[in-house]
Structure formats: structure tokens, C-alpha cells
Scaffold this motif. Structure first.
Motif, PDB file in Angstrom:
ATOM      1  N   UNK A 192       0.902  -1.164  -0.113  1.00  0.00           N
ATOM      2  CA  UNK A 192       0.167  -0.156   0.042  1.00  0.00           C
ATOM      3  C   UNK A 192       0.820   1.291   0.017  1.00  0.00           C
ATOM      4  N   UNK A 193       2.129   1.433   0.649  1.00  0.00           N
ATOM      5  CA  UNK A 193       2.937   2.424   0.765  1.00  0.00           C
ATOM      6  C   UNK A 193       3.521   2.696  -0.630  1.00  0.00           C
ATOM      7  N   UNK A 194       3.922   1.662  -1.108  1.00  0.00           N
ATOM      8  CA  UNK A 194       4.461   1.820  -2.594  1.00  0.00           C
ATOM      9  C   UNK A 194       3.609   2.309  -3.763  1.00  0.00           C
ATOM     10  N   UNK A 195       2.180   1.899  -3.400  1.00  0.00           N
ATOM     11  CA  UNK A 195       1.112   2.504  -4.140  1.00  0.00           C
ATOM     12  C   UNK A 195       0.798   3.745  -4.109  1.00  0.00           C
ATOM     13  N   UNK A 196       0.668   4.297  -2.664  1.00  0.00           N
ATOM     14  CA  UNK A 196       0.513   5.613  -2.405  1.00  0.00           C
ATOM     15  C   UNK A 196       1.819   6.572  -2.723  1.00  0.00           C
ATOM     16  N   UNK A 197       2.802   5.962  -2.790  1.00  0.00           N
ATOM     17  CA  UNK A 197       3.830   6.796  -3.571  1.00  0.00           C
ATOM     18  C   UNK A 197       3.847   6.996  -4.940  1.00  0.00           C
ATOM     19  N   UNK A 198       3.326   6.223  -5.689  1.00  0.00           N
ATOM     20  CA  UNK A 198       3.234   5.883  -7.046  1.00  0.00           C
ATOM     21  C   UNK A 198       2.230   6.930  -7.554  1.00  0.00           C
ATOM     22  N   UNK A 199       0.964   6.796  -6.865  1.00  0.00           N
ATOM     23  CA  UNK A 199       0.068   7.737  -7.068  1.00  0.00           C
ATOM     24  C   UNK A 199       0.416   9.037  -6.864  1.00  0.00           C
ATOM     25  N   UNK A 200       0.908   9.284  -5.727  1.00  0.00           N
ATOM     26  CA  UNK A 200       1.392  10.814  -5.483  1.00  0.00           C
ATOM     27  C   UNK A 200       2.272  11.387  -6.568  1.00  0.00           C
ATOM     28  N   UNK A 201       3.163  10.554  -6.979  1.00  0.00           N
ATOM     29  CA  UNK A 201       4.100  10.756  -8.030  1.00  0.00           C
ATOM     30  C   UNK A 201       3.364  11.199  -9.216  1.00  0.00           C
ATOM     31  N   UNK A 202       2.161  10.318  -9.548  1.00  0.00           N
ATOM     32  CA  UNK A 202       1.714  10.704 -10.971  1.00  0.00           C
ATOM     33  C   UNK A 202       0.873  11.960 -10.746  1.00  0.00           C
ATOM     34  N   UNK A 203       0.107  12.239  -9.398  1.00  0.00           N
ATOM     35  CA  UNK A 203      -0.581  13.324  -9.315  1.00  0.00           C
ATOM     36  C   UNK A 203       0.134  14.762  -9.647  1.00  0.00           C
ATOM     37  N   UNK A 204       1.392  14.611  -8.800  1.00  0.00           N
ATOM     38  CA  UNK A 204       2.617  15.872  -9.202  1.00  0.00           C
ATOM     39  C   UNK A 204       2.874  16.154 -10.487  1.00  0.00           C
ATOM     40  N   UNK A 205       3.120  14.994 -11.350  1.00  0.00           N
ATOM     41  CA  UNK A 205       3.679  14.985 -12.604  1.00  0.00           C
ATOM     42  C   UNK A 205       2.340  15.592 -13.465  1.00  0.00           C
ATOM     43  N   UNK A 206       1.224  15.020 -13.408  1.00  0.00           N
ATOM     44  CA  UNK A 206       0.058  15.495 -13.949  1.00  0.00           C
ATOM     45  C   UNK A 206      -0.340  16.865 -13.773  1.00  0.00           C
ATOM     46  N   UNK A 207      -0.054  17.312 -12.548  1.00  0.00           N
ATOM     47  CA  UNK A 207      -0.118  18.845 -12.119  1.00  0.00           C
ATOM     48  C   UNK A 207       0.822  19.747 -12.107  1.00  0.00           C
ATOM     49  N   UNK A 208       1.906  19.625 -13.035  1.00  0.00           N
ATOM     50  CA  UNK A 208       3.027  20.262 -13.383  1.00  0.00           C
ATOM     51  C   UNK A 208       3.818  20.835 -12.000  1.00  0.00           C
ATOM     52  N   UNK A 209       3.929  19.894 -11.085  1.00  0.00           N
ATOM     53  CA  UNK A 209       4.611  20.296  -9.903  1.00  0.00           C
ATOM     54  C   UNK A 209       6.093  20.377 -10.329  1.00  0.00           C
ATOM     55  N   UNK A 210       6.737  21.306  -9.034  1.00  0.00           N
ATOM     56  CA  UNK A 210       8.021  21.226  -9.216  1.00  0.00           C
ATOM     57  C   UNK A 210       8.825  20.015  -9.370  1.00  0.00           C
ATOM     58  N   UNK A 211      10.056  19.765 -10.170  1.00  0.00           N
ATOM     59  CA  UNK A 211      10.727  18.773 -10.237  1.00  0.00           C
ATOM     60  C   UNK A 211      11.310  18.233  -8.931  1.00  0.00           C
ATOM     61  N   UNK A 212      11.698  19.436  -8.068  1.00  0.00           N
ATOM     62  CA  UNK A 212      12.373  19.085  -6.673  1.00  0.00           C
ATOM     63  C   UNK A 212      11.198  18.271  -6.050  1.00  0.00           C
TER      64      UNK A 212
END
Length: 681
Positions: free
Chosen positions: A293-313
Motif C-alpha cells: 500500500x505504501x508503494x502504491x501511495x507513493x506511485x499515485x502521489x508521483x503521478x499526481x505531481x507530474x500531471x499537475x505540473x509540480x516542481x521537479x524538486x
């Protein structure tokens, strides 16, 4: 006798001149700092000039004589043997770890002061004069001669290597910390740079070179230890006598503690840490599903940041967290269990510095009292049984000088130990009054500098932008090294402290490596394997083994296995269990025999190691071992594992000796002569 007196006078003149030159060097560097000399160059100066000094002494005292190499020709005057013993004893644990432990645990840390100093009383009364009268080269040598045969000698060698190796790893680890912070080297590189300074003395001249190097190192380490805290004392009280006025500052610390511990922001931070500990506990209970679940949570968070044009940092931070997730449930359990304990400790209610035997109820206070006494017991007996310390009393001209050198050892050690409690109190006052409650964005530079080394960590868990006490993590090894920076003293004082810590670590490491190499080369190679070996071959083997052990020690130290004081405490427990019963029975009970001694040493040492490993470690990942942890017996912690080993060792020696034939009549008569030299048997 007149010649010995003249030599002592001449040596005192030499070392008085040497002390004056060192003080002049510190003053010159202070002046140069005032005129703009960069701090890094001050660090380089202290590091390399002192190592060059030790190397010079090592070269001048080089020898190819066996007696000089192993026991300095038995010609060291008592006062200088006391100084060398003080330096040999004042390891990185004493110099760096003791004040830090007193800072973190307050009254409870006094167990180290009481145990270590009390151990020298046992040395003077029970061991030093008798071992000198036996006249051997090493502790396994004594065991082999006293009990007869090679079995006791070999078990003694194994115990010497194990206890001394654990101890020397702690010293090399300390060298790595010093060089990485003050010279800017990577920790692993700094470990091996410091190793060169260790080897140059012990490799060339054995005990003779190490003795005179240790005398020089004692001067540096005691000056480096006392000067900064004396300056802090003058700054806080107007008197440069920290040992006598720190009670006044302790009263101020108690006032600060009362205010800080009850601060609403502090209470909130501790509550959040407790919640974190509870959350981690739930994740551990739900393994292996929680890891997935922790691995899925982090993957989902990364996808959300990428789709939302978040800062690369921000994306990189979460990707690193996902990459560093444990690979399997066992690894996750080990890592999360450690994180849970850290969070729980930071969320616990802190203890006032002057509180004796802290606890929430009488049961916890009694447990703290038991652990305090058990630690004092282990440290006292470990001190009395440490091979590298006992070897120093083989170097004196006479038995009387051996006994006198114990007095001088205690005196020179007292100068540091009497100051350590004051060091802890003044450091705590500076941090509580000048750092806690400050804006995290404007924290002093020393926090960032020591964070890079991994000894300081901060976390704004409640998000208020201010540093609470629970949000600051200090490794005990950093207190002495960082105190000059914490108090805003000139950087030359920081360099002086680094030189002192380096001297403490190098002096003890020299003695330990020489002890290990001596046990292997003299007691195994010469006494057992090749008795006809020439002097040149014996010294060559000793130096080769010394080099091998040193490199192995540096390799282990580079892995940062534990804090310095923890590793040293383990060494004391192992030494106490392996040697103290066999040494005391061998001197004071002529009925003790080979079977009893060998059985007692093995039972004591193995039981101590078993208890230490099972209580301290839940797993050993690099060996692929998991789930080995156990609850302490009667609540006694791993640093006091020797309690069980010493008791088991004494019982085993007595029982086995009584059930087996007594030693030869010649051995019993020799024991009587050693104890009562005026008797004619």
C-alpha cells in the motif's frame, strides 16, 4: 636508581618544553584566525601538525628489540606510565562520548564516571602489582603460564582480539567523525586517513614508541578538553573553574527545562511524534500488505505531481522515498521498528538533568536504578580486565612502580572525568538558552555543518517554523566537538578540541592494535606455532598482523555500526566476562586449574555475547538474520551484558576446578610466591 631518577628529570624537562610549544602553536593559530586565516586551514593545521608530531616520536622511538617492542624494556617511570595509561584510557568514548551521554541522560550518565574510575581501584588492589610480578608480556601469556598448556592461552587470545577489536572500531569511527567535519573529507576517507596516524607509531616502535606518543597525546587531549569548558564557565559565571561552579549553571538549566518541557508547542510536537510511532506500529502489524500500500501511495502521489505540473524538486523527493522503500516484509519490519522507536523516544516526556533514576512509576525507577548499578559493575570489572590497560603495568621497572603508576593513572584520568559533568551542563545551557525556540530558517551554522556528518537532525513536525526540543536530535558524540561552535567561541578552539579528540582516539587505538597484534604474534605464532622463530620474524609477524587488523577495523568503522559509547560499553562487558574471573582466581586461588579457567572464560564470554546480540539487535541484515531480538532479563540492557557473563564465569571456574584435579604443585607454589614474595616456599 640514580639513573632512573636522572632520566625522569630529563623527561619532565622535555615534555614541559613540548607543552609550551603546543600552547604557543594554539596562540599563533588564534592570532592568524584573527587576521583572516580560513577555518579549514586551522583544521588542516591541527590535524596534520599533530599527526606529524606523533609520527616523529614514533620514528625516533623505533626499535627492533623484542622487550622494547612488547613492554618498552620495562623502563617507564611511574608518572610517565600514568600519563601514557591516561591517554591509552581516555579514548574517543571518554573524550567525545562521556560528556554527550551526561548531556542526554543527566544523572544516569554518572555510571560511566563511577565505573571507569572505580575500576582502577580494582586494578591497584587486585591485579597490577601481581601481574607485574608474574613478569609476562601479554594477558594470554599470563593465562598460559598460570594455568599451563595452550588452551587457556588460546581462549585468552580470542577474548583479547574480540574485546579489543570492538574497542578499536569505536576509536577509528571517532577519527572518521573528526576528519570528516574539520577537514571536509568524506567520512569513509577520513577513517583511513586517521588510520595512517594510528599505524605510524605502533608499527615502527611497538610499546616503546606508543608509550612516548601517548604521553605527548595526553598533554594535547587534556588541554583541549579543559580550555573550552573553562571559557564557557568564564562566559556564564565570571570564573574559569567549571568543575566548581557548574552547579550554579545547573540551577539555570533546571529553570529552562521546566519552561521548555511545558511549552504548548513542545507538547504538541511530542504528541505528533507519539502519533507517528502509533502509525508505524500499525504498518508493522499489517505487513506485508502495508508495504504494498505504501508503494502504491507513493506511485499515485508521483503521478499526481507530474500531471499537475509540480516542481521537479518535489517529484524527486517522492521518487527517492519510493526507491528507498524496503524490498521485502522482513526488511520493512526491521526498518520501521527502528523508526517507531525513534519516534516514540522523541515523543516521550523528557527527564530533568538532575533526576536520579527517572521513571513514570516506582517500578520504572527501580529498573533505572538496577541498570545504573549493573552498568557501574560492568565498567569497573571491565576496566580491571582490559588487556591494553593491564599491559601498561608490564612496562614499569618494579612492582612498586607499577602500583605507583596506578595512582598517577587515576590522577590524570580524574582531570578529565571531573570536568565531564560540567561540560554537559554548560553545553545544555547554551543549547537550551540559545538554540531551542529559534526560527528554523535562522538556525546557527553549526547545525547544518554537523547535519552533513549525520550527528544532528532537525524536523519541524508541527510546522510552526520554530525549533522545539523534541524536534532536535543530537548524537552524544557531537556534544564535545560542537560545543565551541555552539557557544560562539573562536574557531581555533574548535580546532583544538578536534586535535584533542584525535589524540584520544589515536592513543587508545595504538594501544589496542598493539595488544591484538601482540596476542596473535607472541601467544599464537611464537609460543604455539613457531617457538624457534627469530626476533626479526616475530616483529615482522606482529607488524603484519597489526596492519591487517587496523585495515579490518577501519573497514568496519566505515559502516557506522553504533555510537562510540555503545561500542565501548560492549567491549567492557566482553572483557569483564572473559578475563576478570580467570585473572582474580588465578592470582588469589591456587586451586583454580586449567579446565576451570578455560570453561569459565568460554562460558562467560559466550553468554555475554549471546545476551548482548539478542537484546541489542532485532536483526542483522548483512548476515540475513531477522527476528532474533529478545526481552532483557530483569530489564538489564545490553551495555551491562557482562553482569551475566561475570557471574557465570566465576561459578564455572569454581565448580569445574573443584570437580577436576588441582594444578601442578609447582604452579601452586609459584602463585604463593607471587602473592607473598617475602615467603620462601
Amino acid at each position: 636508581m640514580r639513573d632512573v631518577f636522572d632520566v625522569s628529570i630529563r623527561l619532565r624537562r622535555y615534555f614541559t618544553l613540548y607543552t609550551g610549544v603546543f600552547v604557543a602553536l594554539v596562540l599563533v593559530l588564534g592570532v592568524l584566525e584573527h587576521f583572516g586565516l580560513p577555518p579549514r586551514w586551522i583544521g588542516y593545521s591541527f590535524l596534520f601538525l599533530t599527526i606529524i608530531l606523533y609520527a616523529t616520536i614514533g620514528v625516533l622511538a623505533r626499535t627492533a628489540n623484542v622487550s622494547e617492542y612488547y613492554v618498552a624494556g620495562r623502563r617507564i617511570p611511574a608518572i610517565f606510565n600514568g600519563m601514557a595509561t591516561g591517554a591509552d584510557w581516555m579514548s574517543a568514548a571518554s573524550f567525545m562520548g562521556l560528556a554527550g551521554t551526561l548531556y542526554l541522560s543527566g544523572y544516569q550518565g554518572l555510571a560511566y564516571v563511577m565505573g571507569w574510575t572505580g575500576g582502577y581501584v580494582l586494578v591497584a588492589l587486585l591485579l597490577a602489582p601481581y601481574l607485574r610480578r608474574f613478569g609476562q608480556y601479554t594477558i594470554p601469556d599470563f593465562l598460559g603460564e598460570r594455568y599451563g598448556g595452550n588452551a587457556a592461552r588460546l581462549v585468552g587470545v580470542a577474548a583479547v582480539v574480540l574485546a579489543s577489536f570492538v574497542y578499536v572500531v569505536a576509536q577509528i569511527y571517532g577519527v572518521g567523525l573528526i576528519t570528516s567535519r574539520f577537514v571536509g573529507l568524506q567520512f569513509e576517507v577520513g577513517v583511513f586517513v586517521g588510520l595512517a596516524g594510528i599505524l605510524v607509531c605502533s608499527f615502527l616502535g611497538g610499546m616503546r614508541a606508543v608509550t612516548w606518543t601517548q604521553v605527548a597525546q595526553y598533554v594535547i587531549l587534556i588541554v583541549a578538553y579543559i580550555v573550552p569548558v573553562a571559557m564557557l564557565s568564564y562566559k556564564a559565571t565570571g570564573l574559569p573553574l567549571p568543575q566548581f561552579v557548574y552547579g550554579e549553571v545547573l540551577a539555570k538549566v533546571e529553570v529552562l527545562e521546566t519552561r521548555l518541557f511545558d511549552d504548548p508547542a513542545e507538547l504538541e510536537a511530542r504528541r505528533l511524534y507519539r502519533e507517528r510511532a502509533d502509525a508505524i506500529y500499525e504498518r508493522i502489524l499489517n505487513l506485508p500488505d502495508s508495504l504494498h500500500e505504501e508503494r502504491q501511495r507513493l506511485s499515485q502521489k508521483i503521478n499526481e505531481l507530474k500531471n499537475g505540473d509540480a516542481r521537479m524538486r518535489d517529484i524527486v523527493v517522492y521518487e527517492r522515498q519510493r526507491r528507498e522503500l524496503p524490498q521485502n516484509a522482513d526488511e520493512a519490519r526491521d526498518r520501521w521498528d527502528s523508526a517507531m522507536h525513534v519516534a516514540a523516544e522523541r515523543g516521550a516526556t523528557p527527564t530533568h538533568h538532575s533526576t536520579a533514576y527517572p521513571g513514570n512509576d516506582e517500578s520504572e525507577r527501580n529498573l533505572a536504578r538496577v541498570n545504573f548499578l549493573a552498568l557501574v559493575f560492568c565498567l569497573m570489572l571491565g576496566t580491571a580486565a582490559l588487556p591494553h590497560v593491564l599491559m601498561r603495568y608490564y612496562t614499569t621497572p618494579t612492582v612498586r612502580e607499577a602500583r605507583n603508576s596506578v595512582f598517577w593513572s587515576l590522577f590524570f584520568i580524574l582531570l578529565l572525568y571531573f570536568t565531564a559533568p560540567a561540560y554537559a551542563v554548560f553545553a545544555k545551557f547554551e543549547i537550551y538558552s540559545g538554540v531551542i525556540g529559534s526560527s528554523i530558517a535562522e538556525l546557527p551554522a553549526w547545525i547544518a555543518a554537523w547535519s552533513k556528518v549525520g550527528l544532528v537532525a532537525i524536523e519541524d513536525i508541527n510546522g510552526d517554523g520554530l525549533l522545539q526540543l523534541a524536534e532536535l536530535t543530537l548524537n552524544p558524540d557531537v556534544i564535545v566537538l560542537a560545543t565551541p561552535e555552539i557557544a560562539g567561541l573562536p574557531y581555533v578552539i574548535s580546532g583544538l578540541v578536534a586535535a584533542g579528540a584525535l589524540a584520544a582516539a589515536l592513543s587508545t587505538a595504538d594501544g589496542l592494535l598493539l595488544t591484538i597484534a601482540g596476542a596473535l604474534s607472541h601467544d599464537v605464532y611464537y609460543k604455539i606455532y613457531r617457538p624457534q622463530a627469530s626476533t626479526q620474524w616475530r616483529l615482522l609477524v606482529s607488524k603484519t598482523l597489526l596492519l591487517v587488523v587496523a585495515v579490518l577495523g577501519a573497514t568496519v568503522a566505515a559502516q557506522k555500526p553504533a555510537s562510540i559509547l555503545f561500542m565501548v560499553s560492549w567491549a567492557f562487558s566482553i572483557a569483564a566476562a572473559a578475563f576478570f574471573p580467570a585473572l582474580v582466581c588465578g592470582i588469589f586461588w591456587k586451586r583454580a586449574n586449567r579446565a576451570g579457567a578455560v570453561s569459565g572464560m568460554l562460558v562467560g564470554m559466550l553468554l555475554t555475547i549471546y545476551y548482548l546480540v539478542r537484546v541489542q539487535f532485532d536483526s542483522i541484515p548483512w548476515l540475513g538474520i531477522h527476528g532474533i531480538g529478545m526481552a532483557p532479563w530483569f530489564g538489564i540492557q545490553s551495555v551491562s551484558a557482562g553482569v551475566w557473563g561475570v557471574a557465570a564465569g566465576f561459578v564455572t571456574i569454581v565448580v569445574v576446578s573443584l570437580l577436576t584435579p588441582p594444578p601442578a604443585r609447582s604452579i601452586q607454589e609459584f602463585v604463593e610466591q607471587v602473592r607473598y614474595p617475602q615467603m620462601r616456599v
